[in-house]
Design a protein around this motif. Structure first.
Motif, PDB file in Angstrom:
ATOM      1  N   SER A 135       1.941   3.065  -4.293  1.00 17.11           N
ATOM      2  CA  SER A 135       1.845   1.612  -4.158  1.00 17.11           C
ATOM      3  C   SER A 135       2.884   0.935  -5.059  1.00 17.11           C
ATOM      4  CB  SER A 135       0.445   1.123  -4.497  1.00 17.11           C
ATOM      5  OG  SER A 135       0.120   1.440  -5.825  1.00 17.11           O
ATOM      6  N   LEU A 136       3.340  -0.239  -4.621  1.00 12.27           N
ATOM      7  CA  LEU A 136       4.329  -1.028  -5.363  1.00 12.27           C
ATOM      8  C   LEU A 136       3.748  -2.414  -5.611  1.00 12.27           C
ATOM      9  CD1 LEU A 136       7.409  -0.034  -3.201  1.00 12.27           C
ATOM     10  CD2 LEU A 136       6.960   0.739  -5.523  1.00 12.27           C
ATOM     11  N   SER A 137       3.660  -2.828  -6.862  1.00  7.32           N
ATOM     12  CA  SER A 137       3.064  -4.126  -7.200  1.00  7.32           C
ATOM     13  C   SER A 137       4.109  -5.237  -7.169  1.00  7.32           C
ATOM     14  CB  SER A 137       2.415  -4.063  -8.576  1.00  7.32           C
ATOM     15  OG  SER A 137       3.389  -3.834  -9.571  1.00  7.32           O
ATOM     16  N   TYR A 138       3.625  -6.454  -6.876  1.00  6.19           N
ATOM     17  CA  TYR A 138       4.498  -7.629  -6.934  1.00  6.19           C
ATOM     18  C   TYR A 138       3.688  -8.848  -7.378  1.00  6.19           C
ATOM     19  CZ  TYR A 138       2.630  -8.581  -2.234  1.00  6.19           C
ATOM     20  OH  TYR A 138       1.805  -8.799  -1.164  1.00  6.19           O
ATOM     21  N   ILE A 139       4.383  -9.764  -8.060  1.00  3.22           N
ATOM     22  CA  ILE A 139       3.777 -11.004  -8.545  1.00  3.22           C
ATOM     23  C   ILE A 139       4.750 -12.149  -8.266  1.00  3.22           C
ATOM     24  CG2 ILE A 139       2.922 -12.274 -10.560  1.00  3.22           C
ATOM     25  CD1 ILE A 139       2.398  -9.533 -11.876  1.00  3.22           C
ATOM     26  N   THR A 140       4.227 -13.245  -7.712  1.00  2.00           N
ATOM     27  CA  THR A 140       5.009 -14.463  -7.532  1.00  2.00           C
ATOM     28  C   THR A 140       4.198 -15.649  -8.048  1.00  2.00           C
ATOM     29  OG1 THR A 140       4.142 -14.832  -5.303  1.00  2.00           O
ATOM     30  CG2 THR A 140       6.207 -13.585  -5.479  1.00  2.00           C
ATOM     31  N   SER A 187       0.816  -1.213   0.000  1.00  2.00           N
ATOM     32  CA  SER A 187       0.000   0.000   0.000  1.00  2.00           C
ATOM     33  C   SER A 187       0.852   1.265   0.000  1.00  2.00           C
ATOM     34  CB  SER A 187      -0.937  -0.004   1.208  1.00  2.00           C
ATOM     35  OG  SER A 187      -0.189  -0.070   2.398  1.00  2.00           O
ATOM     36  N   PRO A 188       0.316   2.360  -0.537  1.00  2.00           N
ATOM     37  CA  PRO A 188       1.050   3.618  -0.579  1.00  2.00           C
ATOM     38  C   PRO A 188       1.226   4.205   0.826  1.00  2.00           C
ATOM     39  CG  PRO A 188      -1.194   3.948  -1.335  1.00  2.00           C
ATOM     40  CD  PRO A 188      -1.019   2.474  -1.118  1.00  2.00           C
ATOM     41  N   GLY A 189       2.119   5.181   0.932  1.00  2.55           N
ATOM     42  CA  GLY A 189       2.324   5.872   2.191  1.00  2.55           C
ATOM     43  C   GLY A 189       3.525   5.393   2.984  1.00  2.55           C
ATOM     44  N   ARG A 190       4.317   4.487   2.421  1.00  5.68           N
ATOM     45  CA  ARG A 190       5.510   3.978   3.112  1.00  5.68           C
ATOM     46  C   ARG A 190       6.707   4.888   2.821  1.00  5.68           C
ATOM     47  NH1 ARG A 190       3.559  -0.952   5.575  1.00  5.68           N
ATOM     48  NH2 ARG A 190       1.719  -1.415   4.358  1.00  5.68           N
ATOM     49  N   ARG A 191       7.635   4.962   3.764  1.00  2.76           N
ATOM     50  CA  ARG A 191       8.868   5.743   3.564  1.00  2.76           C
ATOM     51  C   ARG A 191       9.890   4.941   2.765  1.00  2.76           C
ATOM     52  NH1 ARG A 191      10.049  10.395   5.039  1.00  2.76           N
ATOM     53  NH2 ARG A 191      12.097   9.800   5.733  1.00  2.76           N
ATOM     54  N   SER A 192       9.932   3.617   2.995  1.00  5.53           N
ATOM     55  CA  SER A 192      10.804   2.739   2.215  1.00  5.53           C
ATOM     56  C   SER A 192      10.214   1.334   2.209  1.00  5.53           C
ATOM     57  CB  SER A 192      12.228   2.714   2.777  1.00  5.53           C
ATOM     58  OG  SER A 192      12.265   2.091   4.031  1.00  5.53           O
ATOM     59  N   VAL A 193      10.549   0.603   1.137  1.00  4.65           N
ATOM     60  CA  VAL A 193      10.098  -0.779   0.989  1.00  4.65           C
ATOM     61  C   VAL A 193      11.236  -1.570   0.363  1.00  4.65           C
ATOM     62  CG1 VAL A 193       8.441  -2.348  -0.099  1.00  4.65           C
ATOM     63  CG2 VAL A 193       7.686  -0.087   0.642  1.00  4.65           C
ATOM     64  N   SER A 194      11.525  -2.752   0.919  1.00  4.94           N
ATOM     65  CA  SER A 194      12.537  -3.645   0.369  1.00  4.94           C
ATOM     66  C   SER A 194      11.908  -4.995   0.055  1.00  4.94           C
ATOM     67  CB  SER A 194      13.684  -3.851   1.361  1.00  4.94           C
ATOM     68  OG  SER A 194      14.373  -2.657   1.584  1.00  4.94           O
ATOM     69  N   PHE A 195      12.334  -5.570  -1.056  1.00  8.74           N
ATOM     70  CA  PHE A 195      11.898  -6.906  -1.469  1.00  8.74           C
ATOM     71  C   PHE A 195      13.134  -7.793  -1.566  1.00  8.74           C
ATOM     72  CE2 PHE A 195       8.857  -3.964  -3.336  1.00  8.74           C
ATOM     73  CZ  PHE A 195       7.635  -4.573  -3.126  1.00  8.74           C
ATOM     74  N   PHE A 196      13.055  -9.030  -1.037  1.00  4.39           N
ATOM     75  CA  PHE A 196      14.099 -10.028  -1.205  1.00  4.39           C
ATOM     76  C   PHE A 196      13.458 -11.291  -1.742  1.00  4.39           C
ATOM     77  CE2 PHE A 196      16.348 -13.780   0.487  1.00  4.39           C
ATOM     78  CZ  PHE A 196      17.518 -13.653  -0.253  1.00  4.39           C
ATOM     79  N   ASN A 197      13.957 -11.786  -2.874  1.00  6.97           N
ATOM     80  CA  ASN A 197      13.420 -12.998  -3.480  1.00  6.97           C
ATOM     81  C   ASN A 197      14.152 -14.203  -2.895  1.00  6.97           C
ATOM     82  OD1 ASN A 197      12.394 -15.030  -5.009  1.00  6.97           O
ATOM     83  ND2 ASN A 197      12.855 -14.113  -6.986  1.00  6.97           N
ATOM     84  N   ALA A 198      13.530 -14.861  -1.915  1.00  8.36           N
ATOM     85  CA  ALA A 198      14.110 -16.029  -1.263  1.00  8.36           C
ATOM     86  C   ALA A 198      13.692 -17.328  -1.953  1.00  8.36           C
ATOM     87  CB  ALA A 198      13.685 -16.067   0.203  1.00  8.36           C
ATOM     88  N   GLY A 199      12.892 -17.243  -2.999  1.00  7.44           N
ATOM     89  CA  GLY A 199      12.401 -18.427  -3.699  1.00  7.44           C
ATOM     90  C   GLY A 199      13.309 -18.869  -4.831  1.00  7.44           C
ATOM     91  N   PRO A 200      12.972 -19.995  -5.473  1.00  5.90           N
ATOM     92  CA  PRO A 200      13.781 -20.550  -6.559  1.00  5.90           C
ATOM     93  C   PRO A 200      13.392 -20.031  -7.954  1.00  5.90           C
ATOM     94  CG  PRO A 200      12.097 -22.121  -5.963  1.00  5.90           C
ATOM     95  CD  PRO A 200      11.947 -20.951  -5.020  1.00  5.90           C
ATOM     96  N   THR A 201      12.376 -19.167  -8.017  1.00  8.27           N
ATOM     97  CA  THR A 201      11.914 -18.673  -9.320  1.00  8.27           C
ATOM     98  C   THR A 201      11.856 -17.144  -9.307  1.00  8.27           C
ATOM     99  OG1 THR A 201       9.627 -18.900  -8.564  1.00  8.27           O
ATOM    100  CG2 THR A 201      10.533 -20.727  -9.840  1.00  8.27           C
ATOM    101  N   ASP A 202      11.792 -16.551 -10.494  1.00 10.38           N
ATOM    102  CA  ASP A 202      11.720 -15.100 -10.618  1.00 10.38           C
ATOM    103  C   ASP A 202      10.446 -14.550  -9.976  1.00 10.38           C
ATOM    104  OD1 ASP A 202      14.019 -15.316 -12.140  1.00 10.38           O
ATOM    105  OD2 ASP A 202      13.066 -14.789 -14.040  1.00 10.38           O
ATOM    106  N   ALA A 203      10.544 -13.344  -9.433  1.00 10.32           N
ATOM    107  CA  ALA A 203       9.388 -12.576  -8.973  1.00 10.32           C
ATOM    108  C   ALA A 203       9.331 -11.319  -9.832  1.00 10.32           C
ATOM    109  CB  ALA A 203       9.529 -12.210  -7.505  1.00 10.32           C
TER     110      ALA A 203
END
Length: 76
Positions: A59-64, A17-33
């Motif tokens: 807002s920041l979108s993600y798909i797995t 959701s929007p309104g965050r100061r920072s956001v980090s994503f780490f892909n711990a899985g075996p396939t692309d995100a």
């Protein structure tokens, strides 16, 4: 400032959701995100920072897929 940490396992097509100061994503899985339309390969991470005092992110979108394992941390 309020930190949060979450993990998304399996299939997901969602947004931070929007309104965050920072956001980090780490892909711990075996396939692309997919993060905001770009590919995050296994073992890679990316951080979005709003920058200046009082600035926030949209807002920041993600798909797995079924084998997805995405760690998401943020500061509000």
């Amino acid at each position: 400032r309020t930190p949060s940490l979450g993990r998304v396992l399996g299939v997901a097509n969602s947004v931070v959701s929007p309104g965050r100061r920072s956001v980090s994503f780490f892909n711990a899985g075996p396939t692309d995100a997919t993060i905001t339309g770009g590919v995050l390969k296994p073992g890679e991470s990316v951080t979005f920072d709003a920058g200046g005092q009082g600035d926030t992110l949209d807002s920041l979108s993600y798909i797995t897929i079924a084998t997805g394992d995405l760690v998401i941390s943020s500061i509000t």
